[in-house]
Design a protein around this motif. Structure first.
Motif, short mmCIF file in Angstrom:
data_model
loop_
_atom_site.label_atom_id
_atom_site.label_comp_id
_atom_site.label_asym_id
_atom_site.label_seq_id
_atom_site.Cartn_x
_atom_site.Cartn_y
_atom_site.Cartn_z
N PHE A 21 35.53 36.60 39.60
CA PHE A 21 36.83 36.68 38.93
C PHE A 21 37.93 36.74 39.97
N LYS A 22 39.17 36.64 39.49
CA LYS A 22 40.30 37.01 40.35
C LYS A 22 41.12 38.07 39.63
N HIS A 23 41.88 38.83 40.40
CA HIS A 23 42.73 39.86 39.81
C HIS A 23 43.96 39.21 39.19
N PHE A 24 44.34 39.71 38.04
CA PHE A 24 45.55 39.22 37.37
C PHE A 24 46.76 39.43 38.28
N ASP A 25 47.60 38.41 38.34
CA ASP A 25 48.83 38.50 39.13
C ASP A 25 49.96 39.02 38.24
N PRO A 26 50.43 40.25 38.49
CA PRO A 26 51.41 40.86 37.57
C PRO A 26 52.77 40.18 37.59
N VAL B 59 47.30 45.83 32.26
CA VAL B 59 48.26 44.84 32.76
C VAL B 59 47.50 43.52 32.95
N GLY B 60 47.80 42.58 32.09
CA GLY B 60 47.09 41.30 32.13
C GLY B 60 45.81 41.30 31.32
N MET C 285 40.97 41.21 34.92
CA MET C 285 40.23 40.09 35.50
C MET C 285 40.62 38.78 34.83
N GLU C 286 40.64 37.74 35.65
CA GLU C 286 40.74 36.36 35.15
C GLU C 286 39.65 35.56 35.84
N PRO C 287 39.26 34.41 35.28
CA PRO C 287 38.27 33.59 35.98
C PRO C 287 38.84 33.19 37.34
N GLY D 294 30.98 34.69 34.17
CA GLY D 294 30.68 34.55 32.75
C GLY D 294 31.53 35.43 31.85
N GLY D 295 32.45 36.19 32.43
CA GLY D 295 33.28 37.10 31.63
C GLY D 295 33.43 38.42 32.38
N PRO D 296 34.37 39.27 31.91
CA PRO D 296 34.58 40.54 32.58
C PRO D 296 33.24 41.28 32.75
#
Lengths: 354, 354
Positions: free
Chosen positions: B116-121, B169-170, B275-277, B322-324
């Motif tokens: 995953f990548k971390h959500f960019d706020p 957040v995200g 998390m985002e893909p 495959g998901g969080p």
């Protein structure tokens, strides 16, 4: 090819996935189930549909069972229990007790997939009146009715007009000694709420909760759907008392979001009972000298980084025998345990060959 | 023995566990990592301690890496990416691009563990002021400071006296298109809150949340401990605005339990980004023609009952691709994928032999 099979104890989702996996890797399996039928809790407790996709439990578990039937590498023993164990893997001597008597088995490795049991709400100092009021039932009783295709008030046999779920019964509760969150009850309750609304569109459904733990995709796949499509009312609140008034059950407590007392008459109250280690889990832990972690489940070594390996060489744990687990957890752990047990047999046979 | 290895893409917890598993089953592995070092997000994002047991991330991931180093069955390729793929498993032609140029590899099976990548706020319409105020940081920025052993206000370099976390957040947010719950942020925030309190016993720490999703053993192992031992204040509330007042950051919103407006000055505000893909997950899905599920992660077939199998034969998914996923999920899925990929190679070689 090693001669001693992987002994898989428990024929639920984790055990079935493990059995398929070990056989797919070319190693023999003996899978033992104490009930007369494979399928685990979804079958023996008459689950209706499974979380999160509302697939039929009989069909889903039937498909898993079918995948291991008629495989020359897989020996299926239903109505069978383990009564003694001695020695060490890969030369464990185990006694199987089935309907035709006792039998000795040499097991190369063991996967304990003995699952959980549902919390008995009678234990909770009778607060919820489960044994007092016919119309106070559990998530499990509800599954059974949903599976039978008829959701009614037990006291009258009529369809209810107002139903509520009370979350965290037997979970997150120091009083009764169950300090853990059982992980799946928020999802199961929401799923059952959807099924009730589908079956009885006139029935109002409430869910009283502390935190809705709809993690991952359950958030929109179940929780939002429950609210938006099925108009289920989720109320953050604490229920402190259940009493009877006339022919209804009255739920009393506090709506903590609105900050006001809560008193609502219900036709049916559903207690969202949590998970506890099953008797089989406790027995098998003792049988194979597996340590318990602090909540009474079977301990894996390495915490998060080693989910299926126990401190006893060649003995692995999968599914809710290791702690509260959803279906994904059980299936992933079943697959991982199949890998570990097969690798253990492989290593043992390489040693013998060397 | 098949000649084509299992290609494992991604050297984080899921990929490392999968590599160890495949090799333990006797099959060859090529593990590819785009960074110059194995270990995945816990290493490349400088995590301090891991959830739930606060083990040191460097040590924990170091132990996983050590388990796969110097194994003749495991070929480790860091600073390497996959640039083309064609054909079908067990005869996939893949191009690896490393520092010494391009190279062709025939892969027998593939495990996509690209995480995953971390959500960019910054994406969230600037509401939280992440790019505006120095003292608004993320869970990831916090890990980096905790790992360095010094938690300070970025604007002054001084230890903060009052810190808060803002959850979701995200995540759980239709506005920005992320409808899922990222599963781990409640646990990570609580863990970081504990670490801050350990490091700065005078600092007050608040967590503003919608639901604390402390499932399973996280309930008492992290959440209760955070409240009881470390006196962290969990407040159910909605934060609607972050502004500056003097040299502090002011959090405005509503305390939904007390039903009153909330306005609190903070020295540091920590955004619990979800998390985002990852880009790698999106790219590899396209490269290997894997369908995306509705949230943009790689879809597995069979939902809960088949967590690592994709619709493309011989190609599997593990971990947050495959998901969080929490660490347990990633490790269990890595192990399960190792089993499936090895079984796929075994079946393929039996077919060739027949």
């Amino acid at each position: 090819m090693p001669e001693n099979p992987v002994l898989i104890i428990g024929g639920g989702p984790a055990g079935l996935e493990a059995a398929r996996g070990v056989a797919d890797l070319g190693y023999p399996v003996t899978i033992v189930e104490k009930e007369d039928r494979l399928g685990g809790t979804p079958i023996h407790c008459d689950y209706a549909a499974l979380t999160p996709n509302l697939i039929n439990a009989e069909e889903a578990m039937g498909a898993m069972v079918k995948k291991i039937e008629n495989d020359p590498l897989i020996d299926i023993r239903t109505s069978t229990e383990i009564t003694t164990a001695s020695g060490n893997a890969p030369e464990l001597q185990v006694t199987l007790k089935g309907q035709s008597g006792e039998e000795q088995l040499n097991a190369g490795s063991v996967i304990v997939a003995t699952g959980f049991k549902h919390f008995d709400p009678g234990k909770e100092t009778q607060m919820y009146g489960y044994y007092e009021f016919d119309d106070v039932i559990t998530l499990v009783d509800t599954e059974r009715m949903l599976k039978a295709g008829k959701f009614v008030r037990p006291s009258t046999g009529e369809p209810p007009k107002q139903v509520c779920f009370i979350q965290c019964v037997g979970s997150r509760d120091r009083q009764i000694g169950n300090q853990w969150c059982s992980k799946v009850c928020c999802g199961i309750a929401s799923k059952e709420a959807i099924e009730i609304r589908k079956m009885l569109p006139e029935c109002r459904v409430f869910v009283f909760y502390i935190d809705m733990r709809m993690y991952g995709f359950w958030e929109d796949e179940i929780y939002w759907k429950a609210q938006e499509e099925y108009k289920i009312n989720f109320i953050r609140g604490i229920v402190t008392e259940i009493t009877r008034r006339g022919d209804q059950v009255v739920v009393k407590g506090e709506d903590t979001t609105m900050g006001r007392p809560l008193e609502a008459p219900m036709d049916v109250v559903i207690l969202s009972v949590g998970m506890e280690p099953s008797e089989g889990t406790t027995q098998m832990a003792k049988m194979f000298n597996l340590p318990f972690e602090s909540h009474g489940y079977i301990e894996s070594i390495g915490g998060a980084l080693n989910t299926v390996v126990t401190p006893v060489p060649g003995i692995f744990v999968a599914g809710a025998a290791g702690g509260p687990a959803d279906l994904e957890d059980s299936v992933s752990m079943g697959g991982a345990a199949a890998m570990k047990a097969s690798a253990f047999l492989r290593k043992a046979s390489l040693k013998v060959a060397a």
